[in-house]
Design an enzyme around this catalytic site. Sequence first.
Site, PDB file in Angstrom:
ATOM      1  N   HIS A 117      26.967  37.973  37.401  1.00 28.89           N
ATOM      2  CA  HIS A 117      26.780  37.450  38.531  1.00 28.89           C
ATOM      3  C   HIS A 117      26.075  37.420  39.622  1.00 28.89           C
ATOM      4  CE1 HIS A 117      29.674  39.708  35.821  1.00 28.89           C
ATOM      5  NE2 HIS A 117      30.539  39.436  36.693  1.00 28.89           N
ATOM      6  N   GLU A 159      40.327  36.490  37.135  1.00 29.37           N
ATOM      7  CA  GLU A 159      39.945  36.738  35.592  1.00 29.37           C
ATOM      8  C   GLU A 159      40.956  35.757  35.363  1.00 29.37           C
ATOM      9  OE1 GLU A 159      38.022  38.792  34.922  1.00 29.37           O
ATOM     10  OE2 GLU A 159      37.573  40.143  36.687  1.00 29.37           O
TER      11      GLU A 159
END
Length: 735
Positions: A424, A331
Amino acid sequence: MGALPQIKATTRPDARTVHLSPAQRRRLLDQAANAAPDTARSLNLGPHEKLVPKDVIQDADGTVHTRYERTYAGLPVIGGDLVVHQRHGAHTVTYATKAKLTLPTTTAKVPAATAKKSALSKATAKGTRRAGSHSAPRQVVWMMSGRPKLAWETVVTGVQQDGSPSERHVVTDAASGTTLENSEHVESAQGNSLYSGQVTIGSTLQDDGTYALIDPAHGGHRTLDSSVNSNGVLFTADNDVWGDGTVANPQTAAVDAAYGAQTTWDFYNDRFGRNGIADDGRGSSSRVHYESQQGVPLANANWQDGCFCMSYGDGADGQHPVTSLDIAAHEMTHGVTSSTAGLGDFGESPGLNEAISDMMAAAVEFYADNPNDVPDYTMAELDNLHGDGKPIRYMDRPSKAGISSVGYAPLDYWTPQAKSQEPHMVAGVGDHFFYLLAEGSGQKTINGVNYDSPTYDKLPVAGIGRSGAADVVYRALTVYMTSTTDYAGARTATLQAAADLYGSQSSAYEAVANAWAAVNVGNRFVNHIAVEPPPTEPVAVGQPVSRQFSASSTRPGPLTYSAEELPKGLSINHTTGLITGTPKKAGDYKTVIAIRDAAGDTRKLAFTWTSLESGGHFFVNPSTYLIPFESKAESPLIVQGKPGHAPSDLKVAVDLDHQFSNFMIIDLIGPDGTVIPVKPWGPGWEPLPELHETYTVDASAITKVGTWKLRVTDGTPGIYSSWDPGHLQRWSLTF
């Protein structure tokens, strides 16, 4: 396929990035801002364009890399960013797009209110719940597709399906009202921690004698409890021992988040001299046990530019905080990417963004070398994110993760569909590249984990080590990538980074190219020579041929080309590799092209090259021609034989590929220039990716002998400009 020994990659000293203090960085940015008008003129930008410095990096040899955003008539340009590389008075430039930036007007036909209404509707349709909050639409220039368009950008906020905050950017064409982009900008993915054991974290003693999870050594990073409210409340305690290693204690997840933040900061600082996520010394914040303002618990984790923070949920069952080290590093790397290349939400860039976060997450794990979280090449293996006890991604063979909730498995190799699939899943291409670059292909055991990484071309790859791989990716990200970089662009950027770090004649440089080739991106070096895919589609008797064989070598000096058993009538230029001539005889030829570099290395390409019969009543041109977007392709065909007129039932056979082949307009042009319509625009709006048809036209007014042309005009509407161009594969006339 056996494993190759790892390559020893030694970094060139002059390619190191120099650590800049905040004052030094600010001074370089101020200098760039003052020089921006002169820089814009030197780049031949238009009179309405201005450059705004965003970031700056300096190398040990004095090279300065300045990243600019662009404006047009005062409007922000999305996808118009560029990087100027200045060295000893000379400069080179990396552009997000080289398209000319000009607009007929900056007056919108579509009102802002209409754009706002459309944006709210589009955001809701894409899964943003309670999409009532929004910014006022701002006028921008949209360049992500390579073609400038006046547009409105509206930021709609709300909640995603998994409970994450939603910050959806909707871009509306200001002329037509069509939606150009609808993308989510919240990136999903002494203490006793849950995952990393007993760790030391930063805290601050407050005036009232309590302690707070504020880390003074890492920019004042703050760890917040978001179970109270979505903004979070600072964790405080009467003593400086945090958490007990169990889920029941709310502080335990805070310890993991704080540890992940400080470890990721230290990794970037120790390895690259980066002073925090934005390289400005500013700490972010981490929100654990996150629930949205509407009370929806978050199952995953995400990075959000707007709050400069990470938010961590407690898993699908509320009992597994998603706070392991690789998740934190993933992140925070989204933040690094946003502060540097700014990889956009168009095409393959979102997937590449996710992949780079995975790459650096793995690098951070190996940097930390924590025995409680043994370094590996999987993602979220400790978090039990999906409740099945398995990692969410496998870098050595991404498809091992299986079919996801979006209905696809992560990609092991690049395909043309990567630009339109879920990010993803597309990240698998980059993950696989990084693993191969770091460790190489084949079977091996690392830290007790067994890996067996395959390659697209079934050839082995030698790795350069995980430190070398991270160095290459970081330099490529921060120096050469832009908002529009796709996987082909990432290959170019990482090769330039490898050339900077190790030299363009190094084994490490070749290893980067070969790791990309192993995931079906670009060409592989064999015997130090890389060859572009050879143009080996059939040729035809009587039809002139011009086919270019292109190669490069990591060894200095020129290349020479030779050929055996070319179709009769063709020859090769030994210096350029261009094959020309007119085939004289039909048949299958066992052709061998040999490329030799100045050092004596040779690479051979063997293939069967077919020469088709063309004459009498049937004439064919099997050469492939590109059909550019909103442009045309013309393919010639020489007809010989007896003079006279063509028939009234001339057969025109056409083979072409295009995502919307039905939008192609086809005309036949006679030897005298007469244009005969063959196929109009349409039918329908459903995509027809291929066209294989034979049409009958009346050509009785035209002389048969001479050069005919087939013209294919791309009539694809502008809303589909992101699709790849098509190809006229072959066509023929039967008299």
